[in-house]
Structure formats: structure tokens, C-alpha cells
Design an enzyme around this catalytic site. Structure first.
Site, PDB file in Angstrom:
ATOM      1  N   CYS A 147       0.813  -1.224   0.000  1.00  0.00           N
ATOM      2  CA  CYS A 147       0.000   0.000   0.000  1.00  0.00           C
ATOM      3  C   CYS A 147       0.848   1.276   0.000  1.00  0.00           C
ATOM      4  CB  CYS A 147      -0.950   0.003   1.192  1.00  0.00           C
ATOM      5  SG  CYS A 147      -2.148  -1.337   1.104  1.00  0.00           S
TER       6      CYS A 147
ATOM      7  N   HIS B 173      -3.402   7.614   1.808  1.00  0.00           N
ATOM      8  CA  HIS B 173      -3.757   6.268   1.350  1.00  0.00           C
ATOM      9  C   HIS B 173      -5.182   5.986   1.820  1.00  0.00           C
ATOM     10  CE1 HIS B 173      -3.906   2.070   0.670  1.00  0.00           C
ATOM     11  NE2 HIS B 173      -3.696   1.704   1.920  1.00  0.00           N
TER      12      HIS B 173
ATOM     13  N   ASN C 161      -9.924  -0.008  -0.608  1.00  0.00           N
ATOM     14  CA  ASN C 161      -8.459   0.058  -0.544  1.00  0.00           C
ATOM     15  C   ASN C 161      -7.877  -0.552  -1.822  1.00  0.00           C
ATOM     16  OD1 ASN C 161      -5.758  -0.230   0.003  1.00  0.00           O
ATOM     17  ND2 ASN C 161      -6.041  -1.029   2.079  1.00  0.00           N
TER      18      ASN C 161
HETATM   19  O1  UT7 Z   1      -3.783  -0.683   3.447  1.00  0.00           O
HETATM   20  C1  UT7 Z   1      -3.050  -1.412   4.383  1.00  0.00           C
HETATM   21  C2  UT7 Z   1      -3.425  -1.006   5.695  1.00  0.00           C
HETATM   22  N1  UT7 Z   1      -4.649  -1.677   6.112  1.00  0.00           N
HETATM   23  C3  UT7 Z   1      -5.411  -1.065   6.935  1.00  0.00           C
HETATM   24  O2  UT7 Z   1      -5.141   0.059   7.253  1.00  0.00           O
HETATM   25  C4  UT7 Z   1      -6.563  -1.800   7.545  1.00  0.00           C
HETATM   26  C5  UT7 Z   1      -6.580  -1.524   8.995  1.00  0.00           C
HETATM   27  N2  UT7 Z   1      -7.674  -2.135   9.727  1.00  0.00           N
HETATM   28  C6  UT7 Z   1      -8.967  -1.786   9.552  1.00  0.00           C
HETATM   29  O3  UT7 Z   1      -9.305  -1.008   8.726  1.00  0.00           O
HETATM   30  C7  UT7 Z   1      -9.986  -2.373  10.535  1.00  0.00           C
HETATM   31  O4  UT7 Z   1      -9.310  -3.005  11.590  1.00  0.00           O
HETATM   32  C8  UT7 Z   1     -10.965  -3.350   9.868  1.00  0.00           C
HETATM   33  C9  UT7 Z   1     -11.918  -2.590   8.976  1.00  0.00           C
HETATM   34  C10 UT7 Z   1     -10.214  -4.401   9.091  1.00  0.00           C
HETATM   35  C11 UT7 Z   1     -11.799  -4.056  10.945  1.00  0.00           C
HETATM   36  O5  UT7 Z   1     -12.460  -3.103  11.760  1.00  0.00           O
HETATM   37  P1  UT7 Z   1     -12.390  -3.222  13.350  1.00  0.00           P
HETATM   38  O6  UT7 Z   1     -13.220  -2.164  13.904  1.00  0.00           O
HETATM   39  O7  UT7 Z   1     -10.933  -3.252  13.736  1.00  0.00           O
HETATM   40  O8  UT7 Z   1     -13.100  -4.609  13.609  1.00  0.00           O
HETATM   41  P2  UT7 Z   1     -12.527  -5.930  14.282  1.00  0.00           P
HETATM   42  O9  UT7 Z   1     -11.497  -6.567  13.427  1.00  0.00           O
HETATM   43  O10 UT7 Z   1     -12.162  -5.600  15.692  1.00  0.00           O
HETATM   44  O11 UT7 Z   1     -13.819  -6.838  14.280  1.00  0.00           O
HETATM   45  C12 UT7 Z   1     -14.989  -6.501  15.021  1.00  0.00           C
HETATM   46  C13 UT7 Z   1     -16.044  -7.562  14.811  1.00  0.00           C
HETATM   47  C14 UT7 Z   1     -15.517  -8.986  14.979  1.00  0.00           C
HETATM   48  O12 UT7 Z   1     -16.495  -9.751  15.604  1.00  0.00           O
HETATM   49  P3  UT7 Z   1     -16.405 -10.090  17.172  1.00  0.00           P
HETATM   50  O13 UT7 Z   1     -15.118 -10.833  17.340  1.00  0.00           O
HETATM   51  O14 UT7 Z   1     -16.415  -8.759  17.856  1.00  0.00           O
HETATM   52  O15 UT7 Z   1     -17.635 -10.912  17.401  1.00  0.00           O
HETATM   53  C15 UT7 Z   1     -15.332  -9.469  13.566  1.00  0.00           C
HETATM   54  O16 UT7 Z   1     -15.440 -10.865  13.446  1.00  0.00           O
HETATM   55  O17 UT7 Z   1     -16.542  -7.491  13.454  1.00  0.00           O
HETATM   56  C16 UT7 Z   1     -16.470  -8.800  12.862  1.00  0.00           C
HETATM   57  N3  UT7 Z   1     -16.250  -8.632  11.430  1.00  0.00           N
HETATM   58  C17 UT7 Z   1     -17.255  -8.450  10.558  1.00  0.00           C
HETATM   59  N4  UT7 Z   1     -18.594  -8.385  10.714  1.00  0.00           N
HETATM   60  C18 UT7 Z   1     -19.329  -8.171   9.603  1.00  0.00           C
HETATM   61  C19 UT7 Z   1     -15.077  -8.592  10.761  1.00  0.00           C
HETATM   62  N5  UT7 Z   1     -15.296  -8.405   9.456  1.00  0.00           N
HETATM   63  C20 UT7 Z   1     -16.643  -8.301   9.295  1.00  0.00           C
HETATM   64  C21 UT7 Z   1     -17.469  -8.088   8.182  1.00  0.00           C
HETATM   65  N6  UT7 Z   1     -18.808  -8.023   8.387  1.00  0.00           N
HETATM   66  N7  UT7 Z   1     -16.977  -7.935   6.938  1.00  0.00           N
END
Ligand code: UT7
Length: 324
Positions: free
Chosen positions: A113, A251, A281
Site C-alpha cells: 500500500c 492512502h 483500498n
Molecule cells: O492498506 C493497508 C493497511 N490496512 C489497513 O489500514 C486496515 C486496517 N484495519 C482496519 O481497517 C480495521 O481493523 C478493519 C476494517 C479491518 C476491521 O475493523 P475493526 O473495527 O478493527 O473490527 P474488528 O477486526 O475488531 O472486528 C470486530 C467484529 C468482529 O467480531 P467479534 O469478534 O467482535 O464478534 C469481527 O469478526 O466485526 C467482525 N467482522 C465483521 N462483521 C461483519 C469482521 N469483518 C466483518 C465483516 N462483516 N466484513
């Protein structure tokens, strides 16, 4: 002294749009979750016969047209991509051939990225050294090809696209930070975090292409800190302040990261160019895609100070200050 001055920019997004609603039929997710957590509404997906080189070539041709520069003038192509057409040769050489360029050099850089920032810094240094005169800097990706379409934690985040700029070497007497050109670029990496965002395949390990894997929450935490550090360094190197920045072109990974970063560095929302909702992204393509949108709608004008940054797998991260 030589400055690398931006002469034009262009971008390309594949025709096919994949909405959050369609994704909700493929994996256990919802439009609401995706929008709330990421700001993404849709992403573009390359057609079956469309490769990274096709996307990159289209963006490059648009950038050359915008610059009013013939392809024959280009003597350097630096393509940032983590999704090359083939393991080798470099996708940049395929684009070089299609543009009818048989002189100079073309190669790929791999910083995921952060690729566009790395590619621009590389081209800038070659131009400043006097080795090349006119560079095409391209970010092009087909991340749809390396996604695990059954993994809801990653497949909703990424999309395909390409963006490019033309940089040309210009002699400047006693250059200041008011003169046009790339004023600074700051590159960083820290390989200790390689397992937080990676692709689980490759020629030397599995002999397969593999799929993207990410510990999203961990990457998020590092992103905000690393990006802010890079921006501070670029400002420090140039003696400019955050108030001098006209446009922030980050980004486009996650709306929440953009908002948190802007807050941390003290930039008002009106100065932040945000396109993540439209294409998700797109890795190395995301900075030039956002840049081109703000150029086309008239926000970024000649002489404006543009701050760019990115962070990605490796980890890699970096920033650049360009007087457009
Ligand atoms: O370009 C390279 C750099 N990459 C990035 O900058 C990405 C950085 N990370 C992010 O943008 C975020 O961490 C994400 C968008 C990937 C995830 O958001 P988050 O607020 O950190 O969510 P999380 O990973 O803590 O997940 C929260 C909950 C989980 O469920 P539980 O364990 O709380 O029951 C996940 O299983 O959301 C669940 N979850 C989803 N639910 C519905 C994860 N993906 C999904 C989904 N739909 N697609």
C-alpha cells in the site's frame, strides 16, 4: 539544482462495480457494518481478461495526455504493484512496450500500500541525480485476484484500480519550498510486523500466488501512529508546518484511519481528500486515484502544497510533500 516537477496525472477504475449489498450475499456481512467500520460503499473489480498492466497502461496514457507529453519523452517508468501480471518480467516493462518506449528503464517496486510513495521517491531521486529526465510513476493493482472471497474480514476492504503521474526534471536556481516539485519524501519499513499483513503464497515458498491475510485491528493501531510520524518528518525536513498544507491526500484504506490521522496532525476535514467510499483500498493505486479526483474537480491547483502518505504490508510506510 534539479527538482522533479509534476506535469500531469491520470487514473483508471475498471467498469465493474461490486457493492456492499452484493458482498452481503457472498459472505456474512452487511452494508451497515462495512460502511460504519470502513466508510467503503463499493469497489471496482477488473474484468477477467483485464490485468494490472492494462489498468496501469490506461492510467499512464491519461497522465501523459494531461501532461501534454509524448510517451517517447519518457525515459523512466516506476510501477508500484503487489499484484504483477506475472512473477517476472516486471509489469512496468509490459507497460513500457505497450507505450512504444524502447529506451530508458522500467521496473516495479514492491511496498504494497505504500508503493506509490516509494515509487515517487525512487523516480524523484533518479531525476534529481540527472540520470533520467521524464518519469512515469504508476500505482496499479488487481487485489481482487489475491483476496480470499470467503474471508469477510478482508474481502470487503479491497478493490482494483490504477493511477499515474508524470514527473519531469527541471533546473531551479536556489530552490525553496515555494517552488514547484517534490519537496520531500520519507520512507520507512519495519519487517518485524510482516505477519500482520501478508499474502500466504509466493514462488519461493508455496509456488502459488496465495491469498491476503490481515490482523486488521493490529494494523489499524500501527497505521495511525506510523502515518503521523511520517508526516511530522516530512514537515520537519522542509521547514513547513501543517498549516501550510493545502491538501492532504492519504492512502485510502479506511475512513476511520483518515479521520483519526487528520485529527492527530491537526488538519481540518475540508483539506482531506477522501475517495475510499468509491473504490475501497486499492493498495498502491489509492493515493494517485484520490489525487486525480481532487485535480479533476479543481480542488488541487498549480502551486498548492499536497501532503501524501501511506502505510501497508511489511510494514512499510511513508509520506511525501509535493508543491503541485
Ligand atoms: O492498506 C493497508 C493497511 N490496512 C489497513 O489500514 C486496515 C486496517 N484495519 C482496519 O481497517 C480495521 O481493523 C478493519 C476494517 C479491518 C476491521 O475493523 P475493526 O473495527 O478493527 O473490527 P474488528 O477486526 O475488531 O472486528 C470486530 C467484529 C468482529 O467480531 P467479534 O469478534 O467482535 O464478534 C469481527 O469478526 O466485526 C467482525 N467482522 C465483521 N462483521 C461483519 C469482521 N469483518 C466483518 C465483516 N462483516 N466484513
Amino acid at each position: 539544482m534539479i527538482r522533479s516537477v509534476a506535469k500531469g496525472a491520470g487514473s483508471y477504475l475498471p467498469e465493474r462495480i461490486l457493492t456492499n449489498g452484493e458482498l452481503a450475499k457472498m459472505v456474512d456481512t452487511s452494508d451497515e457494518w462495512i460502511q460504519e467500520r470502513t466508510g467503503i460503499r463499493q469497489r471496482h473489480i477488473a474484468a477477467e481478461n483485464e490485468k494490472t498492466s492494462d489498468l496501469g497502461e490506461k492510467a499512464a496514457r491519461r497522465a501523459l495526455k494531461d501532461a501534454g507529453i509524448e510517451a517517447s519523452e519518457v525515459d523512466l517508468i516506476v510501477l508500484a504493484t503487489a499484484t504483477p501480471d506475472r512473477t517476472f518480467p516486471a509489469t512496468a516493462t509490459r507497460i513500457q512496450a505497450r507505450l512504444g518506449i524502447t529506451h530508458g528503464a522500467a521496473f516495479d517496486v514492491q511496498a504494497v500500500c505504500t508503493g506509490f510513495i516509494y515509487a515517487m521517491a525512487t523516480a524523484d531521486n533518479f531525476l534529481k541525480s540527472g540520470q533520467f529526465k521524464t518519469a512515469l510513476v504508476i500505482g496499479a493493482e488487481t487485489f481482487s485476484r489475491i483476496l480470499d472471497w470467503e474471508d469477510r474480514t478482508t474481502c470487503v476492504l479491497f478493490g482494483d484500480g490504477a493511477g499515474a503521474i508524470v514527473l519531469q526534471a527541471e533546473e531551479v536556481e536556489n530552490p525553496s519550498n515555494q517552488d514547484r516539485g517534490v519537496l520531500d519524501s520519507y520512507l520507512r519499513s519495519d519487517g518485524r510486523h510482516g505477519d500482520l499483513l501478508y499474502v500466504d503464497g509466493g514462488p519461493s515458498s508455496t509456488q502459488t500466488v496465495g491469498h491476503l491475510r490481515m490482523a486488521g485491528r493490529e494494523v489499524f493501531k500501527h497505521a495511525v501512529v506510523n502515518i503521523a510520524e511520517a508526516i511530522e518528518k516530512s514537515l520537519e525536513h522542509t521547514g513547513l508546518t501543517i498549516d501550510d498544507v493545502d491538501w492532504f491526500v492519504p492512502h485510502q484504506a479506511n475512513q476511520r484511519i483518515l479521520t483519526a490521522t487528520a485529527r492527530r496532525i491537526g488538519l481540518p476535514d475540508e483539506k482531506v481528500v477522501t475517495t475510499v467510499s468509491k473504490h475501497g483500498n486499492t493498495s498502491a493505486a489509492s493515493v494517485p486515484l484520490a489525487l486525480v479526483e481532487a485535480l479533476r474537480d479543481g480542488r488541487i491547483k498549480k502551486g498548492d502544497l499536497v501532503l501524501m502518505e501511506a502505510m501497508g504490508g511489511g510494514f512499510t510506510w511513508g509520506s511525501a510533500l509535493v508543491r503541485w
